[in-house]
Design an enzyme around this catalytic site. Structure first.
Site, PDB file in Angstrom:
ATOM      1  N   PRO A 179       0.828  -1.208   0.000  1.00  0.00           N
ATOM      2  CA  PRO A 179       0.000   0.000   0.000  1.00  0.00           C
ATOM      3  C   PRO A 179       0.861   1.256   0.000  1.00  0.00           C
ATOM      4  O   PRO A 179       1.863   1.342   0.711  1.00  0.00           O
ATOM      5  CB  PRO A 179      -0.802  -0.121   1.303  1.00  0.00           C
ATOM      6  N   GLY A 180       0.497   2.211  -0.800  1.00  0.00           N
ATOM      7  CA  GLY A 180       1.180   3.509  -0.818  1.00  0.00           C
ATOM      8  C   GLY A 180       0.163   4.614  -0.642  1.00  0.00           C
ATOM      9  O   GLY A 180       0.050   5.238   0.412  1.00  0.00           O
ATOM     10  N   TYR A 194      -4.061  13.594 -15.536  1.00  0.00           N
ATOM     11  CA  TYR A 194      -5.119  12.656 -15.910  1.00  0.00           C
ATOM     12  C   TYR A 194      -6.461  12.973 -15.250  1.00  0.00           C
ATOM     13  O   TYR A 194      -7.250  12.082 -14.940  1.00  0.00           O
ATOM     14  CB  TYR A 194      -4.715  11.201 -15.637  1.00  0.00           C
ATOM     15  N   CYS A 200       2.085  28.993 -15.888  1.00  0.00           N
ATOM     16  CA  CYS A 200       1.712  29.550 -17.187  1.00  0.00           C
ATOM     17  C   CYS A 200       1.192  28.452 -18.108  1.00  0.00           C
ATOM     18  O   CYS A 200       1.795  28.138 -19.138  1.00  0.00           O
ATOM     19  CB  CYS A 200       2.906  30.260 -17.819  1.00  0.00           C
TER      20      CYS A 200
END
Length: 442
Positions: free
Chosen positions: A291-292, A334, A361
């Site tokens: 798990p992260g 995404y 920008c």
């Protein structure tokens, strides 16, 4: 509004994290500022471990540190008895700098260099996860030249399609990671490794993707790997002692997200393994998971200071903050969704719908397109939730913006664990021009 972990609202109407006032934190350390709820990290780590213990299964819970790497978070992981998943020489160096127990470090990555692999041998880490045939040759070369043994896992792609974004799907057949389970590559990798005098093949590894809410894909992956393990026993009398089922467990970024409790993911995968070991009379392997995001994702909150605003009549109102895609690329990369609050005005109605824009920008530098805040004005502290994973770790110096500071908060105490970059840091690696102009050489 949904609060996470130890978050609450104090008598001043301010958001608090770990018992500390976020507005005070913003004034003390400046913004943008990443604040981690360390009690929530500890709670999640404990939940994963206790589930295995309750099922009587030997296990390692390895923090997938690409989500957020720093010396301090590695120290917290070690305190919780976690193992560590690193994917580069830089992450390994960070782990060494944190004096993390080497035998609990697992080295991943699809393009480990010869130098990185030598470093892993130097530090005598616990395991290298072999990703491709080229890496097999490199690991063999180092092991044979040193006459030193190394534990390895074979990373496989089980052909399981997980319901997540294409950019974070890794378990399908068309993936840059691992050996294909269906076309014979996994068996060929096994044959090159299992009888080597200096290679201690522990078993297999898979990781099917990230931000996954359903358990079906995890169950299918566990079943596919167990079937291959049984085949290796039957054909080669080889027993896998470790089965690493990766991570990718989803968290709640918005109210639409419906994650399961950590224990549910573990129970579903482990139940498949238990059932198949019994039905095939196979010794129960040690199960590893990684798990992260599910450890640090919703433990992290980013604080910004509101700046300029702009209203496009009939379309939207923009409120700009002093960070953006330079400290959180995920919305631009995404389309990741987040929620936010006015941290200094928590008791006021959050009914103003605005687009939180960054200061880079780029027209696409928008953190949240339809945030609901309390009539935001210049100087407000805006807190964006669930930024603890893949925020700071993917941060850049685009537009030469310094990376933010990181603070840990727990039990009413706070500590700076990563200092804010300065403009001097930005130019530290620059080298002034020393070439002689053409006309000056004549």
């Amino acid at each position: 509004m949904h609060l996470y972990g130890t978050q609450s609202v104090n008598e001043r109407g301010h958001l608090t994290i770990g018992g500390t006032d976020t507005v005070d934190l913003a004034h003390t350390y400046g913004t943008p500022l990443n604040v981690y709820d360390i009690a929530l990290f500890r709670e999640r780590a404990s939940a994963f471990k206790k589930t295995f213990e309750s099922m009587g299964i030997r296990a390692q819970v390895a923090y997938a540190s690409k989500a957020f790497s720093s010396i301090a978070i590695y120290e917290i992981a070690e305190q919780q008895g976690l193992s560590l998943d690193v994917v580069s020489g830089g992450e390994l160096f960070t782990a060494v700098s944190a004096n993390f127990p080497r035998n609990r470090i697992h080295f991943h990555g699809n393009n480990k260099s010869f130098t990185e692999l030598q470093y892993a041998f130097d530090e005598k880490i616990g395991c290298i996860v072999i990703d491709n045939f080229s890496e097999i040759e490199l690991v063999k070369e180092i092991a044979e030249s040193r006459k030193e043994s190394m534990n390895v896992l074979i990373r496989v792609t089980p052909g399981v399609e997980a319901s997540t974004h294409d950019y974070i799907t890794t378990g399908q057949e068309d993936s840059k990671f691992g050996f294909d389970l269906k076309n014979g590559q996994t068996d060929e990798a096994f044959l090159q490794l299992y009888n080597h005098p200096y290679i201690n093949l522990l078993g297999m590894h898979c990781h099917i993707g990230s931000q996954i809410f359903e358990t079906d894909a995890f169950r299918l992956a566990a079943e596919a790997l167990m079937n291959k393990m049984v085949a290796w026993r039957d054909n080669y009398e080889f027993i896998c002692t470790v089965l690493n089922l990766g991570g990718g467990f989803g968290i709640r970024y918005t109210e639409e997200d419906k994650p399961l409790e950590p224990s549910v993911y573990v129970e579903e995968m482990a139940t498949v393994v238990l059932s198949m070991t019994r039905s095939h009379n196979y010794p129960l392997p040690e199960i590893w998971i990684e798990p992260g995001r599910s450890l640090v994702g919703d433990a992290g909150t980013t604080l910004y200071t509101a700046g300029s605003s702009k209203e496009v009549p009939g379309i939207r109102k923009y409120v700009a903050v002093d960070g953006g895609m330079s400290d959180n690329i995920r919305p631009a990369l995404y389309g990741a969704k987040y929620t936010a609050v006015s941290a200094n005005r928590m008791n006021e109605p959050h009914v103003d719908k605005v687009t939180i824009a960054g200061k880079c920008c780029e027209s696409g530098d928008k953190l949240i397109e339809e945030a609901q805040l309390a009539d935001p004005t210049e100087g407000d502290i805006i807190a964006v939730f669930c930024t603890g994973a893949y925020g700071y770790s993917m941060a850049s110096n685009y537009n030469r913006l310094p990376k933010p500071a990181v603070v840990f908060s727990e039990n009413g105490q706070h500590q700076l664990v990563v200092r804010r970059e300065t403009y001097e840091d930005i130019v530290r690696l620059d080298i002034p021009l020393q070439l002689v102009r053409r006309e000056e050489r004549i």
